[in-house]
Design a protein around this motif. Sequence first.
Motif, PDB file in Angstrom:
ATOM      1  N   ALA A 138       0.704  -1.111  -0.012  1.00  0.00           N
ATOM      2  CA  ALA A 138       0.040   0.094  -0.036  1.00  0.00           C
ATOM      3  C   ALA A 138       1.050   1.229  -0.153  1.00  0.00           C
ATOM      4  N   LEU A 139       1.837   1.289   0.801  1.00  0.00           N
ATOM      5  CA  LEU A 139       2.606   2.485   0.864  1.00  0.00           C
ATOM      6  C   LEU A 139       3.487   3.010  -0.374  1.00  0.00           C
ATOM      7  N   ASN A 140       3.768   1.592  -0.966  1.00  0.00           N
ATOM      8  CA  ASN A 140       4.791   2.011  -2.238  1.00  0.00           C
ATOM      9  C   ASN A 140       3.598   2.402  -3.530  1.00  0.00           C
ATOM     10  N   PHE A 142       0.962   4.465  -2.736  1.00  0.00           N
ATOM     11  CA  PHE A 142       0.707   5.944  -2.489  1.00  0.00           C
ATOM     12  C   PHE A 142       2.024   7.017  -2.498  1.00  0.00           C
ATOM     13  N   LEU A 143       3.105   6.233  -2.166  1.00  0.00           N
ATOM     14  CA  LEU A 143       4.292   6.939  -2.281  1.00  0.00           C
ATOM     15  C   LEU A 143       4.999   6.994  -3.558  1.00  0.00           C
ATOM     16  N   ASP A 144       4.359   7.340  -4.307  1.00  0.00           N
ATOM     17  CA  ASP A 144       4.888   7.485  -5.850  1.00  0.00           C
ATOM     18  C   ASP A 144       4.736   8.720  -6.418  1.00  0.00           C
ATOM     19  N   ASP A 145       5.711   9.328  -6.504  1.00  0.00           N
ATOM     20  CA  ASP A 145       5.391  10.672  -7.119  1.00  0.00           C
ATOM     21  C   ASP A 145       5.485  10.883  -8.794  1.00  0.00           C
ATOM     22  N   ASP A 146       5.354   9.416  -9.467  1.00  0.00           N
ATOM     23  CA  ASP A 146       4.853   9.435 -10.774  1.00  0.00           C
ATOM     24  C   ASP A 146       3.364   9.256 -11.225  1.00  0.00           C
ATOM     25  N   LYS A 147       2.622   9.099 -10.041  1.00  0.00           N
ATOM     26  CA  LYS A 147       1.199   8.943 -10.181  1.00  0.00           C
ATOM     27  C   LYS A 147       0.549   9.986 -10.832  1.00  0.00           C
ATOM     28  N   THR A 148      -0.424   9.864 -11.691  1.00  0.00           N
ATOM     29  CA  THR A 148      -0.970  11.049 -12.292  1.00  0.00           C
ATOM     30  C   THR A 148      -2.590  11.139 -11.918  1.00  0.00           C
ATOM     31  N   HIS A 149      -3.201  10.107 -11.421  1.00  0.00           N
ATOM     32  CA  HIS A 149      -4.651  10.165 -10.884  1.00  0.00           C
ATOM     33  C   HIS A 149      -4.498  10.149  -9.290  1.00  0.00           C
ATOM     34  N   HIS A 150      -5.427  11.065  -8.625  1.00  0.00           N
ATOM     35  CA  HIS A 150      -5.461  11.114  -7.400  1.00  0.00           C
ATOM     36  C   HIS A 150      -7.114  11.073  -7.137  1.00  0.00           C
ATOM     37  N   TRP A 151      -7.352  10.286  -6.279  1.00  0.00           N
ATOM     38  CA  TRP A 151      -8.531  10.131  -5.651  1.00  0.00           C
ATOM     39  C   TRP A 151      -8.978  11.197  -4.606  1.00  0.00           C
ATOM     40  N   VAL A 152      -8.532  10.734  -3.319  1.00  0.00           N
ATOM     41  CA  VAL A 152      -8.690  11.798  -2.280  1.00  0.00           C
ATOM     42  C   VAL A 152      -7.513  13.043  -2.479  1.00  0.00           C
ATOM     43  N   THR A 153      -7.402  13.893  -3.171  1.00  0.00           N
ATOM     44  CA  THR A 153      -6.288  14.624  -3.724  1.00  0.00           C
ATOM     45  C   THR A 153      -5.616  15.208  -2.442  1.00  0.00           C
ATOM     46  N   ARG A 161       4.377  13.237  -3.208  1.00  0.00           N
ATOM     47  CA  ARG A 161       5.441  13.879  -3.382  1.00  0.00           C
ATOM     48  C   ARG A 161       6.826  13.341  -2.465  1.00  0.00           C
ATOM     49  N   LEU A 162       6.320  12.634  -1.534  1.00  0.00           N
ATOM     50  CA  LEU A 162       7.368  12.034  -0.498  1.00  0.00           C
ATOM     51  C   LEU A 162       7.860  10.807  -1.168  1.00  0.00           C
ATOM     52  N   GLY A 163       7.509  10.374  -2.292  1.00  0.00           N
ATOM     53  CA  GLY A 163       8.069   9.200  -3.092  1.00  0.00           C
ATOM     54  C   GLY A 163       9.312   9.136  -3.576  1.00  0.00           C
ATOM     55  N   GLY A 164       9.903  10.496  -3.423  1.00  0.00           N
ATOM     56  CA  GLY A 164      11.393  10.458  -3.823  1.00  0.00           C
ATOM     57  C   GLY A 164      12.302  10.306  -2.825  1.00  0.00           C
ATOM     58  N   VAL A 165      11.709  10.083  -1.326  1.00  0.00           N
ATOM     59  CA  VAL A 165      12.671   9.635  -0.374  1.00  0.00           C
ATOM     60  C   VAL A 165      12.952   8.307  -0.117  1.00  0.00           C
ATOM     61  N   PRO A 166      14.005   7.971  -0.634  1.00  0.00           N
ATOM     62  CA  PRO A 166      14.406   6.471  -0.486  1.00  0.00           C
ATOM     63  C   PRO A 166      14.095   5.672   0.621  1.00  0.00           C
ATOM     64  N   ALA A 167      13.603   4.461   0.574  1.00  0.00           N
ATOM     65  CA  ALA A 167      13.379   3.644   1.853  1.00  0.00           C
ATOM     66  C   ALA A 167      12.251   4.316   2.698  1.00  0.00           C
ATOM     67  N   LEU A 168      11.551   5.068   2.347  1.00  0.00           N
ATOM     68  CA  LEU A 168      10.588   5.695   3.422  1.00  0.00           C
ATOM     69  C   LEU A 168       9.350   4.768   3.741  1.00  0.00           C
ATOM     70  N   PRO A 169       9.082   3.944   2.823  1.00  0.00           N
ATOM     71  CA  PRO A 169       7.771   2.907   3.000  1.00  0.00           C
ATOM     72  C   PRO A 169       8.582   1.775   4.052  1.00  0.00           C
ATOM     73  N   VAL A 170       9.611   1.421   3.883  1.00  0.00           N
ATOM     74  CA  VAL A 170      10.359   0.510   4.820  1.00  0.00           C
ATOM     75  C   VAL A 170      10.398   1.122   6.092  1.00  0.00           C
ATOM     76  N   PHE A 295      -6.431  -0.097  -2.930  1.00  0.00           N
ATOM     77  CA  PHE A 295      -5.087   0.282  -2.054  1.00  0.00           C
ATOM     78  C   PHE A 295      -5.495   0.835  -0.636  1.00  0.00           C
ATOM     79  N   TYR A 296      -6.407   1.573  -0.593  1.00  0.00           N
ATOM     80  CA  TYR A 296      -6.911   2.088   0.695  1.00  0.00           C
ATOM     81  C   TYR A 296      -7.145   1.017   1.349  1.00  0.00           C
ATOM     82  N   THR A 297      -8.016  -0.074   0.916  1.00  0.00           N
ATOM     83  CA  THR A 297      -8.461  -1.054   1.543  1.00  0.00           C
ATOM     84  C   THR A 297      -7.389  -1.992   2.060  1.00  0.00           C
ATOM     85  N   ILE A 298      -6.340  -2.254   1.230  1.00  0.00           N
ATOM     86  CA  ILE A 298      -5.162  -2.952   1.532  1.00  0.00           C
ATOM     87  C   ILE A 298      -4.351  -2.105   2.826  1.00  0.00           C
ATOM     88  N   LEU A 299      -4.251  -0.816   2.648  1.00  0.00           N
ATOM     89  CA  LEU A 299      -3.607  -0.077   3.871  1.00  0.00           C
ATOM     90  C   LEU A 299      -4.311  -0.353   5.057  1.00  0.00           C
TER      91      LEU A 299
END
Length: 340
Positions: A138-140, A142-153, A161-170, A295-299
């Motif tokens: 789930a974290l990988n 949502f933490l993706d700065d290449d995503k083009t569509h957002h539901w809960v904007t 935007r935090l997707g560029g931080v290495p190893a943040l999901p871990v 993915f919200y459900t998985i989270l």
Amino acid sequence: MRQFYAAFMVAAFALCIGAGLGYWQTASLTGVLMGVEAVAILALMETAESMDNAIVDYGILKTMSPQWQRRYMSWGMPISVLGMRFLFPILLVAIVAGLSPWQAARLAMMEPQRYAHIMLGARDMIASFGGAFLLLIALNYFLDDDKTHHWVTWVEKPVARLGGVPALPVGVTLAVLMGVSRLMAPGHDPLAFLFWGCGGIVAYILGKEVLVWLIGEPGAAPLMMKGGLLSFLYLEFIDASFSFDGVISAFAITTDPIIIALGLGVGAMFVRSMTLSMLKTNALAEYVYVEHGAFYTILILSLLMLCGVLVSVPEWITGLVGLLLIGGAFLASLAHKRQG
């Protein structure tokens, strides 16, 4: 509808086996009805709780060749039913109780109540491993700065935007594991919880990141064939992670391992048929937010699994959360489609 023919045939066969087992155990019509009822309830429970699984599988399957998509059913179902729904609980009981697999299998058949007690005693380990693995999925997403569509904007854009931080999901997953382990009541083993949670993290990294590295390498056909196999194995591992909670919950309905495998196997068959139907019609391409709902459900499912060692979470809550989130995402997709 053709994708569901095999699922209905398997369901009819499983119900007949359940009826036969019920009669063999009790020699009465009541036993027959109880066997049929247990198979049906488990199948419905597995299907209802696995809609998010179908959507995640769809996202992986659409990148695979038609040959491997077919193997998702032909090879995948025996792995899913015999491996995860039957052999996995036996192996887990063998590890926890210090038995050989054969002794654990004999225990399952001859002393199902004791077998179920040992299996339920391993709930913390299963929740930690499966919860950490699903949380990373789930974290990988949502933490993706290449995503083009957002539901809960207002939530997803800042998070992406935090997707560029290495190893943040871990890091987040480890923080959740540490926080839950600190709050565990006496009678639970925090070190075992952390150990199995770290095992889930390692399994995700080895499964997903190594897979991406291999398939991303340009090369000859043998490498791509290997990549197809790795994608298939990763898909099976994801399915296994989704089914951890269901396997444990099944013991509240019956302690018979064969009935559990039959019921959950029928549910898995319908989920896979649903996935192939979506793949055939490319339905999710028209409903842009349904994947977000999954993915919200998985989270939430992963957090409920991890926090389930602190408080008892009824199974119906998981199913209701998935229904509301995926249903809400579907309605939002319809509204987006009308506007576009």
